[in-house]
Design an enzyme around this catalytic site. Sequence first.
Site, PDB file in Angstrom:
ATOM      1  N   ASP A   7       0.790  -1.286  -0.188  1.00  0.00           N
ATOM      2  CA  ASP A   7      -0.141   0.001  -0.020  1.00  0.00           C
ATOM      3  C   ASP A   7       0.864   1.313  -0.135  1.00  0.00           C
ATOM      4  OD1 ASP A   7      -2.030  -1.713   0.141  1.00  0.00           O
ATOM      5  OD2 ASP A   7      -2.404  -1.531   2.341  1.00  0.00           O
ATOM      6  N   ASP A 126     -15.525  -3.950  -1.016  1.00  0.00           N
ATOM      7  CA  ASP A 126     -15.081  -3.682   0.312  1.00  0.00           C
ATOM      8  C   ASP A 126     -16.269  -3.528   1.105  1.00  0.00           C
ATOM      9  OD1 ASP A 126     -12.495  -3.532  -0.940  1.00  0.00           O
ATOM     10  OD2 ASP A 126     -12.718  -1.450  -1.330  1.00  0.00           O
TER      11      ASP A 126
END
Length: 238
Positions: A7, A126
């Site tokens: 990330d 998500d």
Amino acid sequence: MLIPSIDLMGGKIVQLVQGRKKALEFDNFDEWVERFAPFPLVQLIDLDAAIGTGDNRALIGDFVRRLPCQVGGGIRTVANAQEILALGARRVILGSSLIAAGKANAAFAQEIAQTVGADKLVFAVDAKGGKVAIRGWREETALTPVEMIRALDAWCTGFLYTHIDTEGLMQGIPFDMVRELRAATSKQLIAAGGISTNLEIEQLHAMGVDTVVGMALYLGKLGLAAMRPVTASLPSSS
């Protein structure tokens, strides 16, 4: 297949807890590239692009030249997807752009699949509190993960399910939800969010579910020997 996660935020590798609180930060890129090189796929997410505060495009270009990556974060147009693929990404991950007016945006999913190929697309699902969250997990919808998968199943090669409630906490992911999603699609299903033990990884693999691991890997809870790929190549589109 085990998929290490990278990330990016502010030009560094980070790990956040539930997408908000920064817990870890690294800038030793070469070391992580070397560690992740044995894996057939690495997940690369531009968090700045996802939340609309900038991007890490130069870093993405460097990573995709050195590692086989599926890339996500802020990819909201066909042109965005084409740009990332042109840099060298194996696949792109789309999330927020697949939701319009609180519903699955099937028209956009079909358009981008016809343009770049469904085999290049992974759709992010998500979820927080059982509902799909978009725009860097800042905006919640009324859509359930199963509803989203069923509406968009025809136009991708797989789905990435992140359980936001447990993401970054290393407390495990709820298997009942994963089983429900596994039953909703025959495409590749990748699970993320709190996975931290070899047993969880093995159990998910037995269910036909691949895993993304981040926090547990960076903290050394899972050694690289334990993280060796289960499969030798990327799954084919079905």
